[in-house]
Design an enzyme around this catalytic site. Sequence first.
Site, short mmCIF file in Angstrom:
data_model
loop_
_atom_site.label_atom_id
_atom_site.label_comp_id
_atom_site.label_asym_id
_atom_site.label_seq_id
_atom_site.Cartn_x
_atom_site.Cartn_y
_atom_site.Cartn_z
N GLU A 238 -9.21 -9.62 3.45
CA GLU A 238 -9.54 -8.21 3.22
C GLU A 238 -10.92 -8.07 2.57
O GLU A 238 -11.22 -8.73 1.57
CB GLU A 238 -8.46 -7.59 2.31
CG GLU A 238 -8.71 -6.13 1.97
CD GLU A 238 -7.51 -5.42 1.36
OE1 GLU A 238 -6.41 -6.03 1.31
OE2 GLU A 238 -7.67 -4.27 0.93
N SER B 271 0.84 -1.21 0.00
CA SER B 271 0.00 0.00 0.00
C SER B 271 0.87 1.25 0.00
O SER B 271 0.38 2.35 -0.24
CB SER B 271 -0.92 0.02 1.22
OG SER B 271 -0.19 -0.19 2.42
O1 KIV Z 1 -0.46 -3.38 1.60
C1 KIV Z 1 -1.16 -3.33 2.61
O2 KIV Z 1 -1.24 -2.34 3.30
C2 KIV Z 1 -1.94 -4.52 2.94
C3 KIV Z 1 -2.99 -4.36 4.00
C4 KIV Z 1 -4.16 -3.69 3.40
C5 KIV Z 1 -3.36 -5.66 4.61
O3 KIV Z 1 -1.76 -5.55 2.37
#
Ligand code: KIV
Length: 263
Positions: A181, A46
């Site tokens: 998720e 993310s």
């Molecule tokens: O990349 C991320 O932040 C994630 C979370 C949403 C679990 O995979």
Amino acid sequence: MKTTTISSLQAMKTAGDKFAAITAYDYTFAKLIEAADIEVTLVGDSLGNVTQGRDSTIPVTIDEMAYHTEAVKRGNSRSLLMTDMPFMSYATETQALDNAAILMRAGAQMVKLEGGEWLADSIYMLTERGIPVCGHVGLTPQSVHKLGGYKVQGKEDEAAAQMIMEAKVLEEAGADLIVVECVPSSLGRDLSQALSIPVIGIGAGPDTDAQVLVLYDMIGISQRLPKFSRDFLEPASSIQEAITAYGAAVRNRQFPAPEHCFK
Ligand code: KIV
């Protein structure tokens, strides 16, 4: 807080105790997360969205993940440090092994891979070679174009049963944790009950074994607050206080509340 290990997380699941996870991308936030006694720190891909301003996680590279893992590692010596394997870094078993090794050398203690049954052989191979793995099912953002958008997954009975079956395959292959998720709360609960390993939910209801949030969402500085998140800085007087409040709200079962959940 004691140092978190896979066995301490497993013991928390067995005892019915909830634990908290949060994303981090740099040294300074990692220090705050460590001071807040958050059990798991995730260097999430993310970072492509929240630190690079991209519209998906797809452009994120293994070198970027390693760079951020090194920074977070310097600020974190207590929580379990997990790093996402980015898009196309685990498409084959050889890629999975080579790229997981890069992340482990950078300081990760576990790697996270998005997908279902097709990952079983890679997970078996990684775990046999001493690399702990977390699976990621439900909404898998690296597959956003295949999924047709960021949508709640597993709403139909058949899709829910399929997800549980595939998560069990990942557990049997050697995964020590599963992230789920954006699924209905009932599926988050059923998945956690069906697996022996801890299940960490994000937008998966109150009954998963743990919760994870994207750091910038839970301190209210993202461009858009997702329905499943909460701005913990709202009543707090510092970021440190907000992160500590998040951990406490998860452990006390005050987060997520009904308004953060999907049916
Ligand atoms: O990349 C991320 O932040 C994630 C979370 C949403 C679990 O995979």
